[in-house]
Design a protein around this motif. Structure first.
Motif, PDB file in Angstrom:
ATOM      1  N   GLU A  30       2.417  -6.534  -8.075  1.00 48.83           N
ATOM      2  CA  GLU A  30       1.965  -5.149  -8.035  1.00 48.83           C
ATOM      3  C   GLU A  30       2.058  -4.615  -6.606  1.00 48.83           C
ATOM      4  O   GLU A  30       1.909  -5.362  -5.647  1.00 48.83           O
ATOM      5  CB  GLU A  30       0.525  -5.054  -8.540  1.00 48.83           C
ATOM      6  CG  GLU A  30       0.405  -5.413 -10.010  1.00 48.83           C
ATOM      7  CD  GLU A  30      -0.992  -5.169 -10.530  1.00 48.83           C
ATOM      8  OE1 GLU A  30      -1.655  -4.205 -10.067  1.00 48.83           O
ATOM      9  OE2 GLU A  30      -1.412  -5.937 -11.398  1.00 48.83           O
ATOM     10  N   GLU A  31       2.303  -3.304  -6.493  1.00 49.17           N
ATOM     11  CA  GLU A  31       2.450  -2.676  -5.171  1.00 49.17           C
ATOM     12  C   GLU A  31       1.285  -3.010  -4.256  1.00 49.17           C
ATOM     13  O   GLU A  31       1.475  -3.269  -3.068  1.00 49.17           O
ATOM     14  CB  GLU A  31       2.515  -1.152  -5.306  1.00 49.17           C
ATOM     15  CG  GLU A  31       3.708  -0.632  -6.036  1.00 49.17           C
ATOM     16  CD  GLU A  31       3.539   0.844  -6.376  1.00 49.17           C
ATOM     17  OE1 GLU A  31       2.727   1.543  -5.747  1.00 49.17           O
ATOM     18  OE2 GLU A  31       4.245   1.292  -7.290  1.00 49.17           O
ATOM     19  N   LYS A  32       0.073  -2.996  -4.794  1.00 46.27           N
ATOM     20  CA  LYS A  32      -1.120  -3.225  -3.977  1.00 46.27           C
ATOM     21  C   LYS A  32      -1.176  -4.635  -3.403  1.00 46.27           C
ATOM     22  O   LYS A  32      -1.905  -4.888  -2.459  1.00 46.27           O
ATOM     23  CB  LYS A  32      -2.383  -2.938  -4.781  1.00 46.27           C
ATOM     24  CG  LYS A  32      -2.607  -3.886  -5.941  1.00 46.27           C
ATOM     25  CD  LYS A  32      -3.899  -3.559  -6.680  1.00 46.27           C
ATOM     26  CE  LYS A  32      -4.147  -4.496  -7.829  1.00 46.27           C
ATOM     27  NZ  LYS A  32      -4.291  -5.885  -7.467  1.00 46.27           N
ATOM     28  N   ASP A  33      -0.373  -5.553  -3.951  1.00 45.33           N
ATOM     29  CA  ASP A  33      -0.368  -6.934  -3.485  1.00 45.33           C
ATOM     30  C   ASP A  33       0.762  -7.233  -2.506  1.00 45.33           C
ATOM     31  O   ASP A  33       0.997  -8.383  -2.157  1.00 45.33           O
ATOM     32  CB  ASP A  33      -0.286  -7.885  -4.685  1.00 45.33           C
ATOM     33  CG  ASP A  33      -1.517  -7.781  -5.567  1.00 45.33           C
ATOM     34  OD1 ASP A  33      -2.620  -7.573  -5.024  1.00 45.33           O
ATOM     35  OD2 ASP A  33      -1.372  -7.899  -6.797  1.00 45.33           O
ATOM     36  N   LYS A  35       2.416  -6.569   1.286  1.00 49.24           N
ATOM     37  CA  LYS A  35       2.105  -6.126   2.646  1.00 49.24           C
ATOM     38  C   LYS A  35       3.403  -6.114   3.457  1.00 49.24           C
ATOM     39  O   LYS A  35       4.112  -7.108   3.493  1.00 49.24           O
ATOM     40  CB  LYS A  35       1.089  -7.058   3.293  1.00 49.24           C
ATOM     41  CG  LYS A  35      -0.276  -7.004   2.629  1.00 49.24           C
ATOM     42  CD  LYS A  35      -1.216  -8.002   3.254  1.00 49.24           C
ATOM     43  CE  LYS A  35      -2.574  -7.991   2.596  1.00 49.24           C
ATOM     44  NZ  LYS A  35      -2.582  -8.295   1.183  1.00 49.24           N
ATOM     45  N   GLY A  47       2.823 -11.262   0.394  1.00 52.77           N
ATOM     46  CA  GLY A  47       2.037 -10.802  -0.738  1.00 52.77           C
ATOM     47  C   GLY A  47       1.704 -11.924  -1.680  1.00 52.77           C
ATOM     48  O   GLY A  47       1.876 -13.107  -1.353  1.00 52.77           O
ATOM     49  N   LYS A  49       1.511 -12.878  -6.092  1.00 47.03           N
ATOM     50  CA  LYS A  49       1.630 -12.577  -7.515  1.00 47.03           C
ATOM     51  C   LYS A  49       0.513 -13.350  -8.203  1.00 47.03           C
ATOM     52  O   LYS A  49       0.440 -14.572  -8.121  1.00 47.03           O
ATOM     53  CB  LYS A  49       2.987 -13.011  -8.056  1.00 47.03           C
ATOM     54  CG  LYS A  49       3.164 -12.696  -9.524  1.00 47.03           C
ATOM     55  CD  LYS A  49       4.547 -13.084  -9.988  1.00 47.03           C
ATOM     56  CE  LYS A  49       4.710 -12.815 -11.461  1.00 47.03           C
ATOM     57  NZ  LYS A  49       6.022 -13.247 -11.945  1.00 47.03           N
ATOM     58  N   TYR A  89       8.813   0.424  -3.910  1.00 42.65           N
ATOM     59  CA  TYR A  89       8.850  -0.697  -4.851  1.00 42.65           C
ATOM     60  C   TYR A  89       9.165  -0.145  -6.231  1.00 42.65           C
ATOM     61  O   TYR A  89       8.467   0.724  -6.747  1.00 42.65           O
ATOM     62  CB  TYR A  89       7.493  -1.403  -4.844  1.00 42.65           C
ATOM     63  CG  TYR A  89       7.444  -2.651  -5.685  1.00 42.65           C
ATOM     64  CD1 TYR A  89       8.253  -3.740  -5.393  1.00 42.65           C
ATOM     65  CD2 TYR A  89       6.579  -2.750  -6.759  1.00 42.65           C
ATOM     66  CE1 TYR A  89       8.195  -4.892  -6.151  1.00 42.65           C
ATOM     67  CE2 TYR A  89       6.515  -3.896  -7.515  1.00 42.65           C
ATOM     68  CZ  TYR A  89       7.331  -4.975  -7.218  1.00 42.65           C
ATOM     69  OH  TYR A  89       7.260  -6.113  -7.970  1.00 42.65           O
TER      70      TYR A  89
END
Length: 127
Positions: A30-33, A35, A47, A49, A89
């Protein structure tokens, strides 16, 4: 069962006249994960997953999907400004664009050549 994701996602890098473009394959993240940061001339992508659901009620025989942390660093041929980097992304692919710094313009200056010896500096006058 929890497996570790490949620590180095596949990456393609291309260069144009004005930018360096990179794509990384990180499906299922996910985008939020994700960096993205820059340290000097290094572009760093990291990041994680996450395992979406706990499937404790099942005995897993085969799990081929990977989960866990990933990390990728690339040395750039210049130190980019922080605002010179964009990240998008889409469908499991991270698209990075790093704008190259503007070329330094060289200005030419003609220095006049004067006749005669340079003037000697006067010694400082004491008290």
């Amino acid at each position: 069962m929890k497996d570790v994701m490949a620590p180095v996602p596949a990456m393609n890098i291309a260069e144009s006249e004005n930018a360096i473009e990179a794509t990384l394959e990180i499906p299922g993240v996910e985008e939020k994960d994700i960096k993205v940061r820059v340290e000097g001339d290094r572009l760093i992508v990291s990041g994680e997953k996450n395992w979406e659901n706990k499937h404790e009620e099942k005995d897993w025989h085969v799990t081929e999907r990977r989960f866990g942390s990933f990390y990728r660093t690339v040395a750039l041929p210049f130190e980019p400004a922080a605002d010179a980097i964009t990240a998008h992304y889409d469908k499991g692919v991270l698209h990075l664009t790093v704008q190259k710094p503007a070329a330094k313009t060289t200005t030419a200056k003609t220095i006049p050549v004067m006749a005669g010896a340079p003037k000697a500096e006067e010694p400082p006058k004491g008290p």
